[in-house]
Design an enzyme around this catalytic site. Structure first.
Site, short mmCIF file in Angstrom:
data_model
loop_
_atom_site.label_atom_id
_atom_site.label_comp_id
_atom_site.label_asym_id
_atom_site.label_seq_id
_atom_site.Cartn_x
_atom_site.Cartn_y
_atom_site.Cartn_z
N HIS A 1 2.75 10.66 0.51
CA HIS A 1 3.78 10.21 1.44
C HIS A 1 5.22 10.42 0.96
O HIS A 1 6.08 10.79 1.74
CB HIS A 1 3.57 8.72 1.76
CG HIS A 1 2.21 8.41 2.28
ND1 HIS A 1 1.78 8.80 3.53
CD2 HIS A 1 1.17 7.76 1.71
CE1 HIS A 1 0.53 8.39 3.71
NE2 HIS A 1 0.14 7.77 2.62
N HIS B 1 -0.53 8.83 -6.35
CA HIS B 1 -1.19 9.18 -5.09
C HIS B 1 -0.25 8.94 -3.90
O HIS B 1 -0.12 9.80 -3.02
CB HIS B 1 -2.46 8.34 -4.93
CG HIS B 1 -3.03 8.37 -3.55
ND1 HIS B 1 -3.81 9.42 -3.07
CD2 HIS B 1 -2.92 7.49 -2.53
CE1 HIS B 1 -4.15 9.17 -1.82
NE2 HIS B 1 -3.62 8.01 -1.47
N GLU B 2 0.39 7.80 -3.87
CA GLU B 2 1.28 7.48 -2.74
C GLU B 2 2.48 8.42 -2.69
O GLU B 2 2.93 8.80 -1.62
CB GLU B 2 1.72 6.01 -2.79
CG GLU B 2 0.61 5.05 -2.41
CD GLU B 2 0.09 5.27 -1.00
OE1 GLU B 2 0.88 5.29 -0.04
OE2 GLU B 2 -1.14 5.44 -0.85
N TRP C 1 5.14 5.07 4.61
CA TRP C 1 4.63 6.33 5.13
C TRP C 1 5.54 6.92 6.21
O TRP C 1 5.71 6.31 7.28
CB TRP C 1 3.25 6.13 5.72
CG TRP C 1 2.26 5.47 4.80
CD1 TRP C 1 2.26 5.48 3.43
CD2 TRP C 1 1.12 4.71 5.17
NE1 TRP C 1 1.21 4.78 2.94
CE2 TRP C 1 0.47 4.29 3.99
CE3 TRP C 1 0.57 4.34 6.39
CZ2 TRP C 1 -0.68 3.52 3.98
CZ3 TRP C 1 -0.58 3.58 6.40
CH2 TRP C 1 -1.20 3.18 5.21
N PHE D 1 -2.22 4.99 -8.65
CA PHE D 1 -1.96 4.66 -7.24
C PHE D 1 -0.57 5.13 -6.82
O PHE D 1 -0.39 5.73 -5.75
CB PHE D 1 -2.12 3.15 -7.06
CG PHE D 1 -2.05 2.66 -5.64
CD1 PHE D 1 -2.47 3.42 -4.56
CD2 PHE D 1 -1.57 1.39 -5.38
CE1 PHE D 1 -2.41 2.94 -3.26
CE2 PHE D 1 -1.52 0.89 -4.09
CZ PHE D 1 -1.93 1.67 -3.03
N HIS E 1 0.86 -1.19 0.00
CA HIS E 1 0.00 0.00 0.00
C HIS E 1 0.89 1.24 0.00
O HIS E 1 0.65 2.17 -0.74
CB HIS E 1 -0.92 0.00 1.21
CG HIS E 1 -1.95 1.09 1.17
ND1 HIS E 1 -3.07 1.08 1.95
CD2 HIS E 1 -2.03 2.24 0.46
CE1 HIS E 1 -3.79 2.16 1.71
NE2 HIS E 1 -3.18 2.89 0.82
#
Length: 169
Positions: free
Chosen positions: A123, A118-119, A60, A115, A57
């Protein structure tokens, strides 16, 4: 309910002991993995076939109180002039095959690069890698696929299982 079913409905979040090398305000990186069958309910919302292993995922940057470092828009207090999300994704070509396998977007009809973008935006720009997205994604892949790391044992690291199936990132 067996352990596989329990984990199948949970998101396994592992706090890595990788500490910020540059002395940023965050305290540690949290490696977040997804059990695809738990994140894909109903299955019709997801790509098939689903992976049968934990997928990534994200990685972070996290404060000591276990809250993610905010990065969006005006809340980006992390790093000046990070590589932008589109430019970051463009730099991932050398590891794209590994990313497609281990860091897929499980949602049907949405490209993996959406994705990853976005990550990075949420982050990566707050990490120590804010100028080097290729290393951020590659090091995350290496951490998540390490053969010396067992997510079920934690190997002395903090292991947190949440029941919402999505985590906080």
């Amino acid at each position: 309910m067996g352990i596989k079913q329990f984990i199948g409905y949970s998101l396994l979040v592992l706090a890595s002991l990788v500490v910020s090398a540059q002395g940023s305000d965050f305290e540690f990186y949290k490696l977040s993995l997804i059990w695809p069958s738990s994140a894909c309910y109903p299955l019709s919302n997801c790509t098939t076939p689903l992976p049968t292993f934990f997928t990534i995922h994200g990685l972070w940057p996290t404060f000591a109180n276990d809250t993610a470092v905010p990065a969006y828009g005006p809340n980006n207090r992390c790093n000046a002039n990070p590589v932008g999300p589109d430019a970051a994704v463009a730099k991932l070509t050398p590891i794209k095959d590994r990313l497609n396998e281990r860091w897929p977007n499980l949602r049907a009809g949405v490209e993996n690069s959406v994705f990853w973008r976005h990550e990075w935006q949420k982050h990566g720009i707050c990490s120590d890698y804010y100028k080097d997205p290729l290393s951020y994604f590659n090091d995350t892949l290496n951490l998540a696929t390490s053969t010396t790391f067992d997510p079920f044992k934690g190997d002395g690291q903090t292991v947190e299982v949440t029941s919402d199936g999505m985590g906080n990132g």
